[in-house]
Design a protein around this motif. Structure first.
Motif, PDB file in Angstrom:
ATOM      1  N   GLY A  76       0.733  -1.349  -0.078  1.00  0.00           N
ATOM      2  CA  GLY A  76      -0.089   0.117  -0.053  1.00  0.00           C
ATOM      3  C   GLY A  76       0.892   1.289  -0.014  1.00  0.00           C
ATOM      4  O   GLY A  76       0.601   2.188  -0.910  1.00  0.00           O
ATOM      5  N   HIS A  77       1.843   1.209   1.038  1.00  0.00           N
ATOM      6  CA  HIS A  77       2.793   2.399   0.890  1.00  0.00           C
ATOM      7  C   HIS A  77       3.572   2.357  -0.434  1.00  0.00           C
ATOM      8  O   HIS A  77       3.617   3.694  -0.976  1.00  0.00           O
ATOM      9  N   PHE A  78       4.022   1.454  -0.867  1.00  0.00           N
ATOM     10  CA  PHE A  78       5.181   1.607  -1.876  1.00  0.00           C
ATOM     11  C   PHE A  78       4.405   1.732  -3.289  1.00  0.00           C
ATOM     12  O   PHE A  78       4.901   2.655  -4.146  1.00  0.00           O
ATOM     13  N   PHE A  79       3.436   1.282  -3.381  1.00  0.00           N
ATOM     14  CA  PHE A  79       2.698   1.018  -4.828  1.00  0.00           C
ATOM     15  C   PHE A  79       1.541   2.159  -5.164  1.00  0.00           C
ATOM     16  O   PHE A  79       1.059   2.543  -6.039  1.00  0.00           O
ATOM     17  N   PHE A  80       0.796   2.282  -4.126  1.00  0.00           N
ATOM     18  CA  PHE A  80      -0.566   3.039  -4.110  1.00  0.00           C
ATOM     19  C   PHE A  80      -0.634   4.361  -3.420  1.00  0.00           C
ATOM     20  O   PHE A  80      -1.516   5.333  -3.831  1.00  0.00           O
ATOM     21  N   GLU A  81       0.331   4.819  -2.654  1.00  0.00           N
ATOM     22  CA  GLU A  81       0.360   6.023  -1.920  1.00  0.00           C
ATOM     23  C   GLU A  81       1.152   6.953  -2.718  1.00  0.00           C
ATOM     24  O   GLU A  81       2.248   6.633  -3.343  1.00  0.00           O
ATOM     25  N   PRO A  82       0.180   8.288  -2.934  1.00  0.00           N
ATOM     26  CA  PRO A  82       0.962   9.293  -3.750  1.00  0.00           C
ATOM     27  C   PRO A  82       2.390   9.816  -3.256  1.00  0.00           C
ATOM     28  O   PRO A  82       2.365   9.871  -1.983  1.00  0.00           O
ATOM     29  N   LYS A  83       3.182  10.195  -4.275  1.00  0.00           N
ATOM     30  CA  LYS A  83       4.663  10.556  -3.736  1.00  0.00           C
ATOM     31  C   LYS A  83       4.702  11.941  -4.103  1.00  0.00           C
ATOM     32  O   LYS A  83       5.902  12.487  -3.584  1.00  0.00           O
ATOM     33  N   GLY A  84       3.761  12.553  -4.819  1.00  0.00           N
ATOM     34  CA  GLY A  84       4.150  13.969  -4.893  1.00  0.00           C
ATOM     35  C   GLY A  84       3.892  14.948  -3.893  1.00  0.00           C
ATOM     36  O   GLY A  84       3.875  14.703  -2.695  1.00  0.00           O
ATOM     37  N   PHE A  85       3.791  16.249  -4.209  1.00  0.00           N
ATOM     38  CA  PHE A  85       3.384  17.179  -3.125  1.00  0.00           C
ATOM     39  C   PHE A  85       2.028  16.810  -2.544  1.00  0.00           C
ATOM     40  O   PHE A  85       1.189  16.750  -3.242  1.00  0.00           O
ATOM     41  N   ASP A  86       2.063  17.095  -1.205  1.00  0.00           N
ATOM     42  CA  ASP A  86       0.903  16.757  -0.635  1.00  0.00           C
ATOM     43  C   ASP A  86       0.023  17.875  -0.382  1.00  0.00           C
ATOM     44  O   ASP A  86       0.269  18.801   0.547  1.00  0.00           O
ATOM     45  N   GLN A  87      -1.019  18.287  -1.288  1.00  0.00           N
ATOM     46  CA  GLN A  87      -1.949  19.393  -1.159  1.00  0.00           C
ATOM     47  C   GLN A  87      -2.770  19.655  -0.062  1.00  0.00           C
ATOM     48  O   GLN A  87      -2.732  20.804   0.443  1.00  0.00           O
ATOM     49  N   GLU A  88      -3.215  18.432   0.558  1.00  0.00           N
ATOM     50  CA  GLU A  88      -4.023  18.537   1.575  1.00  0.00           C
ATOM     51  C   GLU A  88      -3.202  18.850   3.044  1.00  0.00           C
ATOM     52  O   GLU A  88      -3.792  19.862   3.627  1.00  0.00           O
ATOM     53  N   ASN A  89      -1.782  18.713   3.037  1.00  0.00           N
ATOM     54  CA  ASN A  89      -1.191  18.976   4.240  1.00  0.00           C
ATOM     55  C   ASN A  89      -0.285  20.070   3.976  1.00  0.00           C
ATOM     56  O   ASN A  89       0.385  20.639   4.893  1.00  0.00           O
ATOM     57  N   GLY A  90      -0.216  20.567   2.814  1.00  0.00           N
ATOM     58  CA  GLY A  90       0.727  21.531   2.201  1.00  0.00           C
ATOM     59  C   GLY A  90       2.065  21.240   2.444  1.00  0.00           C
ATOM     60  O   GLY A  90       3.129  21.916   2.681  1.00  0.00           O
ATOM     61  N   VAL A  91       2.668  20.023   2.246  1.00  0.00           N
ATOM     62  CA  VAL A  91       4.126  19.640   2.555  1.00  0.00           C
ATOM     63  C   VAL A  91       4.581  18.747   1.343  1.00  0.00           C
ATOM     64  O   VAL A  91       3.651  18.035   0.702  1.00  0.00           O
ATOM     65  N   SER A  92       5.653  18.724   1.061  1.00  0.00           N
ATOM     66  CA  SER A  92       6.485  17.843   0.158  1.00  0.00           C
ATOM     67  C   SER A  92       6.517  16.471   0.560  1.00  0.00           C
ATOM     68  O   SER A  92       6.666  16.215   1.905  1.00  0.00           O
ATOM     69  N   HIS A  93       6.615  15.529  -0.424  1.00  0.00           N
ATOM     70  CA  HIS A  93       6.865  14.100   0.170  1.00  0.00           C
ATOM     71  C   HIS A  93       8.405  14.134   1.031  1.00  0.00           C
ATOM     72  O   HIS A  93       8.530  13.382   1.865  1.00  0.00           O
ATOM     73  N   GLN A  94       9.259  14.810   0.371  1.00  0.00           N
ATOM     74  CA  GLN A  94      10.770  14.859   0.945  1.00  0.00           C
ATOM     75  C   GLN A  94      10.469  15.256   2.605  1.00  0.00           C
ATOM     76  O   GLN A  94      11.154  14.714   3.438  1.00  0.00           O
ATOM     77  N   HIS A  95       9.499  16.273   2.665  1.00  0.00           N
ATOM     78  CA  HIS A  95       9.457  16.885   4.122  1.00  0.00           C
ATOM     79  C   HIS A  95       8.667  15.704   4.897  1.00  0.00           C
ATOM     80  O   HIS A  95       9.340  15.522   5.894  1.00  0.00           O
ATOM     81  N   LYS A  96       7.883  15.204   4.494  1.00  0.00           N
ATOM     82  CA  LYS A  96       7.188  14.037   5.224  1.00  0.00           C
ATOM     83  C   LYS A  96       8.345  12.878   5.586  1.00  0.00           C
ATOM     84  O   LYS A  96       8.303  12.371   6.707  1.00  0.00           O
ATOM     85  N   GLU A  97       9.032  12.438   4.678  1.00  0.00           N
ATOM     86  CA  GLU A  97       9.793  11.456   4.858  1.00  0.00           C
ATOM     87  C   GLU A  97      10.967  12.092   5.869  1.00  0.00           C
ATOM     88  O   GLU A  97      11.484  11.172   6.690  1.00  0.00           O
ATOM     89  N   ALA A  98      11.511  13.256   5.991  1.00  0.00           N
ATOM     90  CA  ALA A  98      12.425  13.659   6.671  1.00  0.00           C
ATOM     91  C   ALA A  98      11.936  13.595   8.256  1.00  0.00           C
ATOM     92  O   ALA A  98      12.721  13.409   9.074  1.00  0.00           O
ATOM     93  N   ILE A  99      10.570  14.023   8.309  1.00  0.00           N
ATOM     94  CA  ILE A  99      10.037  14.171   9.889  1.00  0.00           C
ATOM     95  C   ILE A  99       9.535  12.796  10.337  1.00  0.00           C
ATOM     96  O   ILE A  99       9.098  12.785  11.346  1.00  0.00           O
ATOM     97  N   LYS A 100       9.465  11.805   9.369  1.00  0.00           N
ATOM     98  CA  LYS A 100       8.736  10.462   9.679  1.00  0.00           C
ATOM     99  C   LYS A 100       9.455  10.023  11.112  1.00  0.00           C
ATOM    100  O   LYS A 100      10.635   9.577  10.949  1.00  0.00           O
TER     101      LYS A 100
END
Length: 198
Positions: free
Chosen positions: A65-89
């Motif tokens: 679900g995470h690798f193949f179906f979850e969007p990896k682009g800019f998260d419009q809903e939360n206003g953050v980039s995928h890279q930002h989410k990965e950094a704070i995970k």
């Protein structure tokens, strides 16, 4: 204890809002949660089978679900980039998950090449015992992965953050069951007759 509960709620909320946009991913997490709950129920009766279920069904559906179906682009809903989410995970981000899943795949391969694990375990007598050895190897991997990341968090942040994260991981099947139990029905309703999602 209030701080612990608040941090647990925050980690769960961040995980949900950042990494569970896709209905397919949410549905796979529901399947994963159900499987993990069954595995929990038989863990102390047959740990090898519980681990085979947990890793073979629950973890594969969850990570797919995470690798193949979850969007990896800019998260419009939360206003953050995928890279930002990965950094704070807090827990295992996608890079760490790739490492973990690579080790997971290596366990049955190593046991196939070296069935006695260099003389540390008894040689399996047939396929069933080979699979039981794989299950125990995966169980040790799961416990080790939680312990390893918890200790990392103790050092990188603080002890409470590591303990909260470990608690979140162990109790996640219960919270995911509650959160995503309606996802499969919503997913089916959102599929057109031609088979494409709306």
């Amino acid at each position: 204890m209030t701080g612990f509960r608040a941090q647990l709620a925050e980690q769960r909320w961040d995980d949900h809002r950042f990494y569970h946009h896709s209905l397919v991913n949410q549905s796979l997490h529901f399947v994963s949660a159900c499987t993990f709950l069954v595995a929990y129920a038989i863990l102390f009766v047959d740990p090898a089978v519980a681990s085979l279920l947990a890793w073979g069904v629950a973890m594969t559906s969850r990570q797919a679900g995470h690798f193949f179906f979850e969007p990896k682009g800019f998260d419009q809903e939360n206003g953050v980039s995928h890279q930002h989410k990965e950094a704070i995970k807090v827990g295992y981000n996608l890079f760490r998950k790739w490492v973990l899943m690579s080790i997971w795949v290596s366990v049955p391969v190593v046991l196939l090449i070296e069935p006695t694990l260099f003389g540390t375990i008894q040689k399996p007598d047939g396929v069933e015992w080979y699979l039981r050895h794989v299950g125990i190897g995966w169980l040790m991997l799961g416990v080790g992965a939680i312990a390893f990341r918890s200790v990392q968090l103790f050092v990188q942040r603080d002890v409470e953050t590591g303990l909260v994260w470990a608690t979140k991981i162990v109790t996640e099947p219960f919270s995911d069951f509650r959160l995503y139990r309606g996802a499969p029905v919503r997913l089916i309703k959102n599929v057109r007759p031609a088979g494409r999602a709306v």
